[in-house]
Design an enzyme around this catalytic site. Sequence first.
Site, PDB file in Angstrom:
ATOM      1  N   HIS A  18       8.481  10.970  -8.185  1.00 18.05           N
ATOM      2  CA  HIS A  18       9.892  10.800  -7.840  1.00 18.05           C
ATOM      3  C   HIS A  18      10.169   9.316  -7.627  1.00 18.05           C
ATOM      4  O   HIS A  18       9.232   8.506  -7.632  1.00 18.05           O
ATOM      5  CB  HIS A  18      10.289  11.651  -6.634  1.00 18.05           C
ATOM      6  N   HIS A  21       8.061   7.077  -5.345  1.00 13.63           N
ATOM      7  CA  HIS A  21       6.727   6.649  -5.801  1.00 13.63           C
ATOM      8  C   HIS A  21       6.765   5.304  -6.509  1.00 13.63           C
ATOM      9  O   HIS A  21       5.742   4.650  -6.653  1.00 13.63           O
ATOM     10  CB  HIS A  21       6.139   7.681  -6.765  1.00 13.63           C
ATOM     11  N   CYS A 124      -1.511  18.974   9.403  1.00 17.56           N
ATOM     12  CA  CYS A 124      -0.377  19.123   8.478  1.00 17.56           C
ATOM     13  C   CYS A 124      -0.912  18.958   7.068  1.00 17.56           C
ATOM     14  O   CYS A 124      -1.446  17.895   6.728  1.00 17.56           O
ATOM     15  CB  CYS A 124       0.720  18.088   8.737  1.00 17.56           C
ATOM     16  N   CYS A 143       5.932  19.336  11.594  1.00 13.91           N
ATOM     17  CA  CYS A 143       5.813  17.984  11.051  1.00 13.91           C
ATOM     18  C   CYS A 143       7.200  17.452  10.671  1.00 13.91           C
ATOM     19  O   CYS A 143       7.903  18.071   9.862  1.00 13.91           O
ATOM     20  CB  CYS A 143       4.909  17.986   9.823  1.00 13.91           C
ATOM     21  N   HIS A 146       7.490  16.704   6.781  1.00 15.81           N
ATOM     22  CA  HIS A 146       7.445  17.814   5.819  1.00 15.81           C
ATOM     23  C   HIS A 146       8.176  19.057   6.293  1.00 15.81           C
ATOM     24  O   HIS A 146       8.299  20.028   5.550  1.00 15.81           O
ATOM     25  CB  HIS A 146       5.985  18.132   5.462  1.00 15.81           C
ATOM     26  N   LYS A 296       8.409  15.993  -2.122  1.00 14.59           N
ATOM     27  CA  LYS A 296       8.293  17.212  -2.914  1.00 14.59           C
ATOM     28  C   LYS A 296       8.371  18.422  -2.006  1.00 14.59           C
ATOM     29  O   LYS A 296       8.957  19.442  -2.353  1.00 14.59           O
ATOM     30  CB  LYS A 296       6.955  17.195  -3.661  1.00 14.59           C
TER      31      LYS A 296
HETATM   32  N1  MSP Z   1      -2.341  10.230  -1.618  1.00 12.49           N
HETATM   33  C1  MSP Z   1      -1.807   9.494  -0.535  1.00 12.49           C
HETATM   34  C2  MSP Z   1      -2.129   8.004  -0.654  1.00 12.49           C
HETATM   35  C3  MSP Z   1      -3.586   7.677  -0.733  1.00 12.49           C
HETATM   36  S1  MSP Z   1      -3.833   5.943  -0.878  1.00 12.49           S
HETATM   37  C4  MSP Z   1      -5.474   5.754  -0.647  1.00 12.49           C
HETATM   38  C5  MSP Z   1      -0.285   9.651  -0.469  1.00 12.49           C
HETATM   39  N2  MSP Z   1       0.303  10.096  -1.582  1.00 12.49           N
HETATM   40  S2  MSP Z   1       1.888  10.311  -1.720  1.00 12.49           S
HETATM   41  O1  MSP Z   1       2.099  10.818  -3.039  1.00 12.49           O
HETATM   42  O2  MSP Z   1       2.392  11.072  -0.642  1.00 12.49           O
HETATM   43  O3  MSP Z   1       2.516   8.868  -1.584  1.00 12.49           O
HETATM   44  C6  MSP Z   1       2.108   7.829  -2.469  1.00 12.49           C
HETATM   45  C7  MSP Z   1       2.846   6.553  -2.129  1.00 12.49           C
HETATM   46  O4  MSP Z   1       4.236   6.762  -2.369  1.00 12.49           O
HETATM   47  C8  MSP Z   1       2.716   6.144  -0.660  1.00 12.49           C
HETATM   48  O5  MSP Z   1       2.641   4.737  -0.545  1.00 12.49           O
HETATM   49  C9  MSP Z   1       3.998   6.634  -0.053  1.00 12.49           C
HETATM   50  O6  MSP Z   1       4.405   5.908   1.075  1.00 12.49           O
HETATM   51  C10 MSP Z   1       4.940   6.384  -1.208  1.00 12.49           C
HETATM   52  N3  MSP Z   1       6.116   7.210  -1.106  1.00 12.49           N
HETATM   53  C11 MSP Z   1       6.198   8.567  -1.122  1.00 12.49           C
HETATM   54  N4  MSP Z   1       7.490   8.910  -0.943  1.00 12.49           N
HETATM   55  C12 MSP Z   1       8.253   7.806  -0.808  1.00 12.49           C
HETATM   56  C13 MSP Z   1       9.595   7.528  -0.650  1.00 12.49           C
HETATM   57  N5  MSP Z   1      10.498   8.483  -0.575  1.00 12.49           N
HETATM   58  N6  MSP Z   1       9.981   6.234  -0.580  1.00 12.49           N
HETATM   59  C14 MSP Z   1       9.104   5.196  -0.697  1.00 12.49           C
HETATM   60  N7  MSP Z   1       7.819   5.416  -0.846  1.00 12.49           N
HETATM   61  C15 MSP Z   1       7.369   6.709  -0.890  1.00 12.49           C
HETATM   62  O7  MSP Z   1       0.283   9.362   0.548  1.00 12.49           O
END
Ligand code: MSP
Length: 474
Positions: A18, A21, A124, A143, A146, A296
Amino acid sequence: MNKVYLTTAIPYVNGEPHIGHAMDYLLADVCARYHRLLGDEVKLQAGTDEHGGKIWKKAEELGISVEQYVDDNVKKFRDFIAKLDISYTDFVRTTDSNHERRCQEIWRILSDYIYKAEYEGWYCTGCERFVTEKEYEENHGVCPDHQKPYEKLQEENYYFKISDFKDRIRMAIESGEMLILPEFRKKEILRLLEDTPDVSISRPTSQLVWGVKVPDDDSQVMYVWIDALSNYLTALGYPEEDITDWWPPVAQFVGKDILRFHAIIWPAMLIVLGLPLPKTMVSHGMVLADGQKMSKSIGNVVNPVDVLDRHGLDAFRYYFLRHVDTFADSDFTWEKFEDAYNNELANDLGNLVQRLATLAAKNNFKFEEKLDFEFDNEYNDLMTKYEFAKAFDYAWNKIQELNRRIDEEKPWSLAKNGETEKLNECLSGLIRDLLRANYALSPFIPGATEKIFEIFSGEITPPEVPLFPKDFVA
Ligand code: MSP
């Protein structure tokens, strides 16, 4: 030439990418491009976090094998990174056998600080995180990220003795040996560090099989965070390869929600491994949809493909790097995105390029100066403080200044009056400054800036279609 190692957080592949990311990738990519322009050699790691309960459950729900499920989603993330034009050099999948083997080696090195104990507490699956009783109470058992109730876990796990390293970590953070940005997050982490108990770092295979096996104990798999954090090392071939040329990372880019893992568990691991700590941990804010974290699990995600389809990559990068604050949370709305596109990209930059190129072409003006590009001190200062949105603003102001200058200097009147020498001087000055500003913009919007360099080299031809056409229909 300096060697610069930069890292991005590896996303869970329990769904499609999304727009949130994009933040890690974009910030790290800007940093990488900036360092390359300074003449540094850069390694930029990316990857996917493929183990853990959340992914396992999702594959099960869909009735497909977990291997198939992660393969499909990894492809989507790789496509996404390619679409964003992220200049990464290394990609780690945590299910890759090289990663798994190296990760087990890392566990072996850590084993003096690992012990087995009975765990009872709250978890969580969305965060893949255990929470303390205090947090459980503060959040009333649900949480906040989530919006799912915490699950009670009672099982035998391996623990990592974080308690032995708290003082050392606090010193590293306070002294700036490991700089945490922004400053206010640093304070939060120092407070959290106080309350951090030893962390559980494994799950029994009776509860979860989808993980890297704990060496010499078939009854346990590694906790997904030990596996995931190790990727920053396994990407470089550690522990088999000598990583001293690249280690420590100059900057690691992570979202604020996962800073705690990177600023507490991760340095503790590195201390035991005898490796220097990362120089900077840059923690960005969240991209929100209607004031809520996009996730998600919540189901309020904005699909990046929709955003890319509307106005392309330059507009995407422009919006997320300039209008999404580097450190604070920012709301994404289509209205703001379209405003930024029409009023800034199209009006400020697109028009300037079109006007200047048209004037030059009409008057047979060629720009033949060879420019030695350098960044201004103020821009460098912002970039080295990781204030990317502000550095972008700084460069954009130059574009706006040029628009004002062109209106004041009125080169079209000079042309009309046949004042060729003055006209050439005026166009040279404007184009020279446009190209300088373009250079400062190039880490942010590499596609558009490359086109601009092409338009103004030698024979000048205005683009047939404006760089940012205002043909937008909502
Ligand atoms: N798998 C772990 C990270 C492991 S790193 C050794 C994780 N995954 S995640 O898919 O939830 O998030 C991946 C990255 O995307 C993280 O840096 C997280 O902060 C970032 N983001 C996820 N959603 C986000 C937003 N809505 N906005 C900005 N960044 C976001 O955490």
